[in-house]
Scaffold this active site. Sequence first.
Site, PDB file in Angstrom:
ATOM      1  N   HIS A   1      23.511 -45.458  18.276  1.00 38.24           N
ATOM      2  CA  HIS A   1      22.879 -44.155  18.468  1.00 38.24           C
ATOM      3  C   HIS A   1      23.441 -43.366  19.650  1.00 38.24           C
ATOM      4  O   HIS A   1      23.104 -42.193  19.822  1.00 38.24           O
ATOM      5  CB  HIS A   1      21.362 -44.298  18.497  1.00 38.24           C
ATOM      6  CG  HIS A   1      20.878 -44.774  17.150  1.00 38.24           C
ATOM      7  ND1 HIS A   1      21.094 -44.040  15.999  1.00 38.24           N
ATOM      8  CD2 HIS A   1      20.300 -45.927  16.755  1.00 38.24           C
ATOM      9  CE1 HIS A   1      20.632 -44.725  14.957  1.00 38.24           C
ATOM     10  NE2 HIS A   1      20.148 -45.873  15.391  1.00 38.24           N
TER      11      HIS A   1
ATOM     12  N   GLU B   1      20.223 -63.397  10.544  1.00 33.74           N
ATOM     13  CA  GLU B   1      19.459 -62.511  11.416  1.00 33.74           C
ATOM     14  C   GLU B   1      18.230 -62.093  10.630  1.00 33.74           C
ATOM     15  O   GLU B   1      18.345 -61.508   9.548  1.00 33.74           O
ATOM     16  CB  GLU B   1      20.285 -61.286  11.819  1.00 33.74           C
ATOM     17  CG  GLU B   1      19.480 -60.334  12.700  1.00 33.74           C
ATOM     18  CD  GLU B   1      20.286 -59.172  13.256  1.00 33.74           C
ATOM     19  OE1 GLU B   1      21.532 -59.246  13.306  1.00 33.74           O
ATOM     20  OE2 GLU B   1      19.647 -58.174  13.639  1.00 33.74           O
TER      21      GLU B   1
ATOM     22  N   THR C   1      17.786 -45.791   7.947  1.00 30.85           N
ATOM     23  CA  THR C   1      18.339 -46.943   8.645  1.00 30.85           C
ATOM     24  C   THR C   1      18.245 -48.122   7.680  1.00 30.85           C
ATOM     25  O   THR C   1      17.731 -47.960   6.573  1.00 30.85           O
ATOM     26  CB  THR C   1      17.576 -47.204   9.964  1.00 30.85           C
ATOM     27  OG1 THR C   1      18.131 -48.365  10.604  1.00 30.85           O
ATOM     28  CG2 THR C   1      16.090 -47.429   9.736  1.00 30.85           C
ATOM     29  N   THR C   2      18.741 -49.282   8.091  1.00 31.87           N
ATOM     30  CA  THR C   2      18.732 -50.436   7.191  1.00 31.87           C
ATOM     31  C   THR C   2      17.289 -50.806   6.883  1.00 31.87           C
ATOM     32  O   THR C   2      16.550 -51.220   7.763  1.00 31.87           O
ATOM     33  CB  THR C   2      19.463 -51.617   7.868  1.00 31.87           C
ATOM     34  OG1 THR C   2      20.671 -51.116   8.433  1.00 31.87           O
ATOM     35  CG2 THR C   2      19.780 -52.708   6.875  1.00 31.87           C
TER      36      THR C   2
ATOM     37  N   HIS D   1      27.363 -42.619  12.233  1.00 27.53           N
ATOM     38  CA  HIS D   1      27.387 -42.764  13.702  1.00 27.53           C
ATOM     39  C   HIS D   1      28.721 -43.375  14.153  1.00 27.53           C
ATOM     40  O   HIS D   1      29.607 -42.653  14.570  1.00 27.53           O
ATOM     41  CB  HIS D   1      26.144 -43.478  14.262  1.00 27.53           C
ATOM     42  CG  HIS D   1      25.560 -44.575  13.419  1.00 27.53           C
ATOM     43  ND1 HIS D   1      26.279 -45.690  13.061  1.00 27.53           N
ATOM     44  CD2 HIS D   1      24.315 -44.738  12.895  1.00 27.53           C
ATOM     45  CE1 HIS D   1      25.503 -46.482  12.349  1.00 27.53           C
ATOM     46  NE2 HIS D   1      24.302 -45.935  12.207  1.00 27.53           N
TER      47      HIS D   1
ATOM     48  N   ARG E   1      28.938 -47.723   9.115  1.00 23.88           N
ATOM     49  CA  ARG E   1      28.338 -47.419   7.801  1.00 23.88           C
ATOM     50  C   ARG E   1      29.366 -46.767   6.894  1.00 23.88           C
ATOM     51  O   ARG E   1      30.295 -46.111   7.368  1.00 23.88           O
ATOM     52  CB  ARG E   1      27.126 -46.486   7.974  1.00 23.88           C
ATOM     53  CG  ARG E   1      25.944 -47.149   8.652  1.00 23.88           C
ATOM     54  CD  ARG E   1      24.734 -46.223   8.611  1.00 23.88           C
ATOM     55  NE  ARG E   1      24.159 -46.179   7.296  1.00 23.88           N
ATOM     56  CZ  ARG E   1      23.039 -46.808   6.935  1.00 23.88           C
ATOM     57  NH1 ARG E   1      22.351 -47.503   7.808  1.00 23.88           N
ATOM     58  NH2 ARG E   1      22.594 -46.717   5.706  1.00 23.88           N
TER      59      ARG E   1
ATOM     60  N   GLY F   1      18.797 -51.758  19.215  1.00 30.85           N
ATOM     61  CA  GLY F   1      19.563 -50.534  19.381  1.00 30.85           C
ATOM     62  C   GLY F   1      18.743 -49.312  19.710  1.00 30.85           C
ATOM     63  O   GLY F   1      18.722 -48.825  20.847  1.00 30.85           O
TER      64      GLY F   1
ATOM     65  N   GLU G   1      28.353 -54.959  12.305  1.00 28.81           N
ATOM     66  CA  GLU G   1      27.467 -54.939  11.137  1.00 28.81           C
ATOM     67  C   GLU G   1      28.147 -54.116  10.058  1.00 28.81           C
ATOM     68  O   GLU G   1      28.659 -53.023  10.341  1.00 28.81           O
ATOM     69  CB  GLU G   1      26.136 -54.279  11.492  1.00 28.81           C
ATOM     70  CG  GLU G   1      25.326 -55.042  12.492  1.00 28.81           C
ATOM     71  CD  GLU G   1      24.068 -54.267  12.872  1.00 28.81           C
ATOM     72  OE1 GLU G   1      23.877 -53.127  12.415  1.00 28.81           O
ATOM     73  OE2 GLU G   1      23.284 -54.811  13.645  1.00 28.81           O
TER      74      GLU G   1
ATOM     75  N   GLY H   1      13.903 -52.516  14.767  1.00 26.55           N
ATOM     76  CA  GLY H   1      12.624 -51.902  15.135  1.00 26.55           C
ATOM     77  C   GLY H   1      12.017 -52.452  16.422  1.00 26.55           C
ATOM     78  O   GLY H   1      10.881 -52.109  16.751  1.00 26.55           O
TER      79      GLY H   1
HETATM   80  N1  PXP Z   1      20.138 -55.680  13.393  1.00 26.41           N
HETATM   81  C1  PXP Z   1      20.644 -55.140  12.255  1.00 26.41           C
HETATM   82  C2  PXP Z   1      21.260 -56.066  11.261  1.00 26.41           C
HETATM   83  C3  PXP Z   1      20.629 -53.754  12.039  1.00 26.41           C
HETATM   84  O1  PXP Z   1      21.141 -53.249  10.899  1.00 26.41           O
HETATM   85  C4  PXP Z   1      20.098 -52.912  13.042  1.00 26.41           C
HETATM   86  C5  PXP Z   1      20.138 -51.433  12.853  1.00 26.41           C
HETATM   87  O2  PXP Z   1      21.450 -51.005  12.818  1.00 26.41           O
HETATM   88  C6  PXP Z   1      19.586 -53.514  14.202  1.00 26.41           C
HETATM   89  C7  PXP Z   1      19.598 -54.894  14.345  1.00 26.41           C
HETATM   90  C8  PXP Z   1      19.038 -52.703  15.323  1.00 26.41           C
HETATM   91  O3  PXP Z   1      17.878 -52.056  14.916  1.00 26.41           O
HETATM   92  P1  PXP Z   1      17.179 -51.011  15.881  1.00 26.41           P
HETATM   93  O4  PXP Z   1      18.153 -49.891  16.074  1.00 26.41           O
HETATM   94  O5  PXP Z   1      15.952 -50.629  15.150  1.00 26.41           O
HETATM   95  O6  PXP Z   1      16.925 -51.738  17.173  1.00 26.41           O
END
Ligand code: PXP
Length: 247
Positions: free
Chosen positions: A9, A150, A99-100, A49, A44, A211, A69, A190
Amino acid sequence: MRFHVNIDHIATLRNARGTPYPDPVEGARLCERAGAAGITAHLREDRRHIRDDDVERLRQSVTTLLNLEMAATDEMLEIAARVRPDVITLVPERREERTTEGGLDVLRARRQIEKIAGMCSQRGIKLSLFIEADAEQIRESHALGATQIELHTGVYCLADAGARGPELEKIVSGAAYAQGLGLEVAAGHGLTRDNVTAIACIAAIRELNIGHAVISDAVFMGIEPAVQAFHATIRAARAEIGARRGP
Ligand code: PXP
């Protein structure tokens, strides 16, 4: 507990104005300086981003660990084989999502995962699969040769007070089951400084990828204090587990 910061972000903010700043690579450097054990970035399909050259530059710059990722596609396979991140985390991806939104369906994506797992083992890249805390998904991840899973914490994070306990319980038992199979267990999505403690208190979870909330805190606090504040919260949770276990 390894705390990895997802820097996507910073790139979202940069791309909003088409400027060269703020630079996610510089952000990653500051996160590492503040104590992050690794840097996570999601390339992505729509490059909303992180962009290709960010990934190349991160590979040059990151001195801790780079976790890329990505969706389980041939395009991403080719990029990852060239860039050689330390870890690849396979995630589901739909263009229309903000988002995912859920975990990868490992059973449906089996053929692509096998292909990527082959490339990872040839190149010495650790493979992690982002999944729901579901026994079948965990078993299949193990069977496909993943080193790590994860666990998706998004549903737990959004649950209201009544649903939160059962959602947490799913993550606790999924993490224990995966650990019993010999998988390393990470968690993410989250997480905020308000909800991370219960997840960080799960002994089987050894890594958190966070993130959006870190970068959001950074807007008000600065990025290094934001990373340090998260880190302090996570460390306090782990100390609590140690204290419960006794000397
Ligand atoms: N882990 C994975 C696999 C994700 O896809 C994401 C979002 O990109 C995150 C962690 C981080 O999520 P957040 O941005 O909600 O902290």
